[in-house]
Design a protein around this motif. Structure first.
Motif, PDB file in Angstrom:
ATOM      1  N   SER A   1     -11.228  12.294  -5.380  1.00  0.00           N
ATOM      2  CA  SER A   1     -10.999  12.373  -4.028  1.00  0.00           C
ATOM      3  C   SER A   1     -11.204  13.820  -3.472  1.00  0.00           C
TER       4      SER A   1
ATOM      5  N   ARG B   1       9.374   9.480  -6.034  1.00  0.00           N
ATOM      6  CA  ARG B   1      10.014  10.721  -5.571  1.00  0.00           C
ATOM      7  C   ARG B   1      11.680  10.714  -5.594  1.00  0.00           C
TER       8      ARG B   1
ATOM      9  N   GLU C   1       0.940  -1.199   0.036  1.00  0.00           N
ATOM     10  CA  GLU C   1      -0.114  -0.093   0.064  1.00  0.00           C
ATOM     11  C   GLU C   1       0.964   1.184  -0.045  1.00  0.00           C
ATOM     12  N   PRO C   2       1.436   1.655  -1.124  1.00  0.00           N
ATOM     13  CA  PRO C   2       2.644   2.650  -1.347  1.00  0.00           C
ATOM     14  C   PRO C   2       1.852   3.847  -1.244  1.00  0.00           C
ATOM     15  N   ASN C   3       2.330   5.096  -0.331  1.00  0.00           N
ATOM     16  CA  ASN C   3       1.371   6.124  -0.128  1.00  0.00           C
ATOM     17  C   ASN C   3       1.435   7.030  -1.378  1.00  0.00           C
ATOM     18  N   ILE C   4       2.303   6.975  -2.324  1.00  0.00           N
ATOM     19  CA  ILE C   4       2.262   7.559  -3.630  1.00  0.00           C
ATOM     20  C   ILE C   4       2.528   6.508  -4.800  1.00  0.00           C
TER      21      ILE C   4
ATOM     22  N   GLU D   1      -9.077  16.016  -3.225  1.00  0.00           N
ATOM     23  CA  GLU D   1      -7.875  16.417  -2.550  1.00  0.00           C
ATOM     24  C   GLU D   1      -7.002  17.149  -3.709  1.00  0.00           C
TER      25      GLU D   1
END
Length: 221
Positions: A155, A195, A21-24, A157
């Motif tokens: 979303s 990143r 579950e990567p955050n990006i 966001e």
């Protein structure tokens, strides 16, 4: 579940897949520096890592609370400046800066207000032909555009921008002589990969639709 089709696949050897579950999900996207106009007539410059093109339209994903999204809501002109791989330090100098004052709460810790983004990044503004925001003189590929649609994403966001490209400026050294085609071998975009900054590796091949075919270099003898 019918798994018969899986039997036809080659053996995976020692490969194992993990459920994560990567955050990006920046799985290798080009970096774009967006120049837009502030409400007082000055200009903002911001790095963006969510951009893709469809014909003469570029779709952008922006933070909802950033100065770029704020600007495009009322002033639709913008320039998409594409840096080369070796210009990543200038991009990173921009990364912790915002044109919003006060700094939005949603911004990452360490982000600070900076009214002169061009100066802070060590970049130079160059007049555009059809829009008010300036181009970044150091970037070899510059797209003057106008936001045709600015809307929230699913979303809530982020903001999705559909920008219609009106004029393209390319460094003469990366244009195939006598054509309007960018030479892919002369263009080295900066890639944002989870990143981290990367460039391109050697050419492996090309699409059947390319208008600039070339034989990729073979292995060294």
């Amino acid at each position: 579940m019918n798994t018969a089709h899986l039997d036809a696949l080659p053996a995976a050897g020692d490969v194992t897949h993990l459920t994560i579950e990567p955050n990006i999900l920046y799985f290798g996207t080009p970096v774009v520096l967006l120049s837009t106009e502030n409400g007082d007539g000055s200009f903002n410059l911001a790095p963006v890592s969510s951009a893709w093109a469809l014909g003469q339209t570029v779709v952008l994903g922006l933070g909802r609370d950033g100065q770029t999204a704020h600007n495009l809501a009322t002033r639709p002109d913008l320039v998409l400046n594409l840096p080369t791989a070796d210009q990543w330090p200038a991009v990173e100098r921009l990364a912790p800066l915002t044109g919003r004052d006060p700094v939005p709460a949603a911004k990452a810790e360490g982000c600070r207000f900076e009214p002169d983004k061009f100066g802070a990044a060590g970049l130079t503004g160059a007049p555009s032909h059809l829009v008010r925001p300036p181009r970044v003189a150091e970037c070899p590929l510059q797209l003057e555009a106008r936001a045709a649609q600015v809307r929230p994403d699913a979303s809530g966001e982020f903001v999705i921008v559909e920008a219609a490209v009106r004029r393209v400026h390319a460094d003469a050294r990366m244009v195939v002589p006598g054509t309007d085609h960018v030479d892919p071998a002369a263009w080295t975009p900066l890639i944002y990969n989870f990143r981290h900054y990367f460039g391109l590796g050697p050419e492996l091949g090309h699409s059947y639709r390319t208008r600039t075919p070339r034989a990729p270099a073979g292995p060294a003898a």
